[in-house]
Design a protein around this motif. Structure first.
Motif, PDB file in Angstrom:
ATOM      1  N   UNK A 153       1.034  -1.209   0.029  1.00 18.07           N
ATOM      2  CA  UNK A 153       0.013  -0.064   0.022  1.00 18.07           C
ATOM      3  C   UNK A 153       0.999   1.252   0.159  1.00 18.07           C
ATOM      4  N   UNK A 154       2.239   1.254  -0.600  1.00 17.08           N
ATOM      5  CA  UNK A 154       2.959   2.373  -0.572  1.00 17.08           C
ATOM      6  C   UNK A 154       2.377   3.623  -1.278  1.00 17.08           C
ATOM      7  N   UNK A 155       1.488   3.303  -2.257  1.00 18.25           N
ATOM      8  CA  UNK A 155       0.920   4.565  -2.833  1.00 18.25           C
ATOM      9  C   UNK A 155      -0.411   4.817  -2.258  1.00 18.25           C
ATOM     10  N   UNK A 156      -0.876   4.249  -1.048  1.00 19.12           N
ATOM     11  CA  UNK A 156      -2.165   4.503  -0.706  1.00 19.12           C
ATOM     12  C   UNK A 156      -2.273   4.941   0.608  1.00 19.12           C
ATOM     13  N   UNK A 157      -1.421   5.675   1.179  1.00 22.94           N
ATOM     14  CA  UNK A 157      -1.458   6.210   2.361  1.00 22.94           C
ATOM     15  C   UNK A 157      -2.857   7.119   2.618  1.00 22.94           C
ATOM     16  N   UNK A 158      -3.661   6.779   3.568  1.00 24.68           N
ATOM     17  CA  UNK A 158      -4.710   7.445   4.132  1.00 24.68           C
ATOM     18  C   UNK A 158      -6.058   7.438   3.363  1.00 24.68           C
ATOM     19  N   UNK A 159      -5.727   6.536   2.225  1.00 20.53           N
ATOM     20  CA  UNK A 159      -6.863   6.292   1.522  1.00 20.53           C
ATOM     21  C   UNK A 159      -8.277   5.363   1.992  1.00 20.53           C
ATOM     22  N   UNK A 160      -9.305   5.712   1.473  1.00 25.70           N
ATOM     23  CA  UNK A 160     -10.395   4.998   2.378  1.00 25.70           C
ATOM     24  C   UNK A 160     -11.153   4.426   0.908  1.00 25.70           C
ATOM     25  N   UNK A 161     -11.872   3.265   1.315  1.00 23.55           N
ATOM     26  CA  UNK A 161     -12.940   2.690   0.152  1.00 23.55           C
ATOM     27  C   UNK A 161     -14.165   2.657   1.124  1.00 23.55           C
ATOM     28  N   UNK A 162     -15.228   3.285   0.637  1.00 24.47           N
ATOM     29  CA  UNK A 162     -16.668   3.328   1.174  1.00 24.47           C
ATOM     30  C   UNK A 162     -16.520   3.403   2.714  1.00 24.47           C
ATOM     31  N   UNK A 163     -15.481   4.535   3.033  1.00 26.72           N
ATOM     32  CA  UNK A 163     -15.415   5.148   4.419  1.00 26.72           C
ATOM     33  C   UNK A 163     -14.538   4.318   5.078  1.00 26.72           C
ATOM     34  N   UNK A 164     -13.902   2.932   4.547  1.00 32.30           N
ATOM     35  CA  UNK A 164     -13.094   2.058   5.384  1.00 32.30           C
ATOM     36  C   UNK A 164     -11.619   2.306   4.941  1.00 32.30           C
ATOM     37  N   UNK A 165     -10.677   2.451   5.923  1.00 31.84           N
ATOM     38  CA  UNK A 165      -9.138   2.581   5.601  1.00 31.84           C
ATOM     39  C   UNK A 165      -8.595   1.478   4.829  1.00 31.84           C
ATOM     40  N   UNK A 166      -7.745   1.967   3.898  1.00 34.89           N
ATOM     41  CA  UNK A 166      -7.069   0.700   3.151  1.00 34.89           C
ATOM     42  C   UNK A 166      -6.326  -0.152   4.042  1.00 34.89           C
ATOM     43  N   UNK A 167      -5.683   0.413   5.280  1.00 41.72           N
ATOM     44  CA  UNK A 167      -5.020  -0.567   6.066  1.00 41.72           C
ATOM     45  C   UNK A 167      -5.530  -1.657   6.680  1.00 41.72           C
ATOM     46  N   UNK A 168      -7.040  -1.691   6.655  1.00 40.23           N
ATOM     47  CA  UNK A 168      -7.896  -2.631   7.143  1.00 40.23           C
ATOM     48  C   UNK A 168      -8.021  -3.896   6.198  1.00 40.23           C
ATOM     49  N   UNK A 169      -7.521  -3.824   5.174  1.00 39.41           N
ATOM     50  CA  UNK A 169      -7.774  -4.783   4.056  1.00 39.41           C
ATOM     51  C   UNK A 169      -6.624  -5.955   4.256  1.00 39.41           C
ATOM     52  N   UNK A 170      -6.953  -7.161   3.907  1.00 40.33           N
ATOM     53  CA  UNK A 170      -6.103  -8.274   3.894  1.00 40.33           C
ATOM     54  C   UNK A 170      -5.377  -8.334   5.439  1.00 40.33           C
ATOM     55  N   UNK A 171      -4.381  -9.265   5.623  1.00 41.14           N
ATOM     56  CA  UNK A 171      -3.841  -9.663   6.722  1.00 41.14           C
ATOM     57  C   UNK A 171      -2.819  -8.484   7.223  1.00 41.14           C
ATOM     58  N   UNK A 172      -2.214  -7.881   6.328  1.00 43.64           N
ATOM     59  CA  UNK A 172      -1.281  -6.864   6.438  1.00 43.64           C
ATOM     60  C   UNK A 172      -1.094  -5.910   5.401  1.00 43.64           C
ATOM     61  N   UNK A 173      -0.923  -4.430   5.540  1.00 41.46           N
ATOM     62  CA  UNK A 173      -0.494  -3.692   4.507  1.00 41.46           C
ATOM     63  C   UNK A 173       0.673  -2.867   4.688  1.00 41.46           C
ATOM     64  N   UNK A 174       1.708  -2.933   3.780  1.00 45.67           N
ATOM     65  CA  UNK A 174       2.839  -2.067   3.775  1.00 45.67           C
ATOM     66  C   UNK A 174       2.688  -0.490   3.482  1.00 45.67           C
ATOM     67  N   UNK A 175       3.189   0.403   4.387  1.00 49.35           N
ATOM     68  CA  UNK A 175       2.969   1.730   3.660  1.00 49.35           C
ATOM     69  C   UNK A 175       4.492   2.440   3.445  1.00 49.35           C
TER      70      UNK A 175
END
Ligand SMILES: *Cc1c(COP(=O)(O)O)cnc(C)c1O
Length: 357
Positions: A153-175
Motif C-alpha cells: 500500500x506504498x501509494x495508498x497512504x490515508x485512502x478509504x474505500x466506502x469509508x473504510x481505511x485501506x490499512x484494514x484490508x488483507x492480513x497486513x499492508x505495507x506503507x
C-alpha cells in the motif's frame, strides 16, 4: 526543472521544536518517545488496529512477509516498483505474476485463481498509483484457498474505500514514507496489521531478532528501526497531511480539466467510493510515450515511466513478461506527470499544452 514529484517539507521551526526534546532525553533511536507517538497517531489516522514502524517501506514489506512464515509461491503483480518483487524473492519465495486490469492497472482478481497451486501461500497485490485493488474478490479467494494477503500500500497512504481505511484490508499492508511519497518521514515505512499475536514478532524482525524484553535473540533478522529524528519528521508532516492532499487534488483536477478532451490518451480517473490521496497522475498514450517524454524533458519537465520495465522484465531476473500481456502494454505506453502540492496551474497548463501538441 520540474520533477515528477517534490518532497513535502513541514515548516522548519516546527521540526526544530519537535526535535528539541531529543537533546534533553539523549534518546534518539531504539523505539523512543517520537517512535511510539507516531505509531499511535498513525493507527488513528490510518484507522488501523496496529502499526509497526520501520526504517523504510521495503524492509517493512520483507518483515510482513516473514512475520507470516510464508513458503513456496506468492501471486503478485509485475506492474509495480522493483521493491515489491525484490521483497518476495529476498524472502525466499517464488513470485508468480498475474496480469493487471486495463482500467486501473491493479492486479486482475479474476485471473488469480488459475495461478493458484498447492504451493501458493499468499497474494501480494499493489494499490498502484493509489488505485485500490479488488479487495473483496481477493479476500474471497484468500478464504477459499487459505492464503495470506499482504498489500503493498506504498501509494495508498490515508485512502478509504466506502469509508473504510485501506490499512484494514488483507492480513497486513505495507506503507512507504519515503521522501517521494504523499506522507514522508524522510525514509521510513510501516506495516499495518490486526493480529495482536504478531506484536512481538514485528518488533523482533526490525531489531536483530531480539525478543521483547531483550533476553534472547530469537531469530536471524536485520536492523530496520526508524530513528527518533525520522519519527519527528513524520509527526510534523502528519499535521499537514490534509493540506498536502487537498493541494494535490486541485493539481489533479487541473490535469483532468485540461486533458479530458485530448484524443489518443487515457488519463487517470477517480474510483467510485474511494477517497484518493492523488499520489500519481498516470497518462496512457495510444502512440509513442517515449516521444512525449523526450519532448517534455527538452522543456525541463521530468515525467517518469512508472512502471517501466515491468518487474518480470528486470535484468536481474529470468521471468517471462509475455505471460502478462496487458501489464506489458501498459508499461510500454504509460507516463506519470509531475504532481506535488505546490505545482502551479501555469506549469500544469504548460505540461498539458505540450502533451496536446
Ligand atoms: C516506494 C515503494 C516501495 C518501497 O518503499 P521504500 O520506503 O522506498 O523502501 C515499495 N513498493 C512501492 C510500490 C513503492 O512505490
Amino acid at each position: 526543472m520540474i520533477n515528477v514529484t517534490k518532497t513535502s517539507m513541514p515548516p522548519m521551526e516546527e521540526y526544530i521544536k519537535e526535535i528539541a526534546e531529543l537533546w534533553d532525553s539523549c534518546w534518539i533511536s531504539n523505539m523512543g518517545m517520537k517512535h511510539s507517538e507516531l505509531e499511535k497517531k498513525l493507527e488513528e489516522h490510518l484507522n488501523a488496529p496496529r502499526v509497526s514502524l520501520f526504517a523504510n517501506g521495503h524492509f517493512a514489506l520483507e518483515a510482513a512477509l516473514r512475520a507470516f512464515e510464508l513458503e513456496g509461491e506468492v501471486i503478485t503483480t509485475p506492474f509495480t516498483f522493483a521493491s515489491t518483487t525484490h521483497a518476495i524473492v529476498r524472502s525466499g519465495l517464488k513470485p508468480v505474476f498475474c496480469d493487471i486490469r486495463e482500467d486501473n492497472y491493479t492486479i486482475d482478481a479474476d485471473k488469480i485463481e488459475a495461478l493458484i497451486t498447492p504451493d501458493t501461500t499468499a497474494i501480494v497485490p499493489v494499490h498502484v498509483y493509489g488505485n485500490i485493488c479488488e479487495v473483496e474478490k481477493i479476500e474471497a479467494l484468500a478464504r477459499k484457498y487459505n492464503l495470506k494477503v499482504i498489500y503493498d500500500a506504498a501509494h495508498a497512504f490515508g485512502e478509504k474505500l466506502n469509508g473504510r481505511g485501506v490499512a484494514g484490508f488483507g492480513d497486513a499492508s505495507m506503507f512507504s514514507f519515503h521522501a517521494t511519497k504523499v506522507f514522508n518521514t524522510v525514509e521510513g515505512g510501516a506495516v499495518a496489521y490486526s493480529d495482536s499475536s504478531l506484536d512481538g514478532r514485528m518488533k523482533c524482525l526490525k531489531d536483530f531478532g531480539i525478543s521483547f524484553g531483550g533476553k534472547d535473540i530469537l531469530e536471524c533478522a536485520g536492523n530496520g528501526k526508524m530513528s527518533e529524528f525520522h519519527a519527528a519528521m513524520g509527526l510534523c508532516n502528519l499535521r499537514h497531511i490534509d493540506e498536502y492532499i487537498t493541494a494535490r487534488q486541485s493539481v489533479a483536477k487541473r490535469y483532468i480539466d485540461n486533458l479530458s478532451a485530448v484524443k489518443g490518451i487515457k488519463i487517470w480517473q477517480e474510483q467510485e467510493g474511494v477517497e484518493h490521496n492523488y499520489s500519481y497522475f498516470p497518462v496512457l498514450f495510444e502512440g509513442s510515450r517515449d516521444e512525449v517524454c523526450e519532448r517534455l524533458l527538452k522543456e525541463g519537465i521530468c515525467a517518469r515511466k512508472y512502471f517501466y520495465p515491468l518487474t518480470n522484465d528486470l535484468k536481474c531476473y529470468d521471468f517471462d513478461s509475455a505471460k502478462t500481456p496487458i501489464a506489458k502494454h501498459i508499461s510500454d505506453h504509460i507516463l506519470c506527470l509531475p504532481l506535488y502540492p505546490d505545482l502551479s496551474f501555469d506549469d500544469v497548463d504548460r505540461i498539458c499544452r505540450i502533451i496536446s501538441e
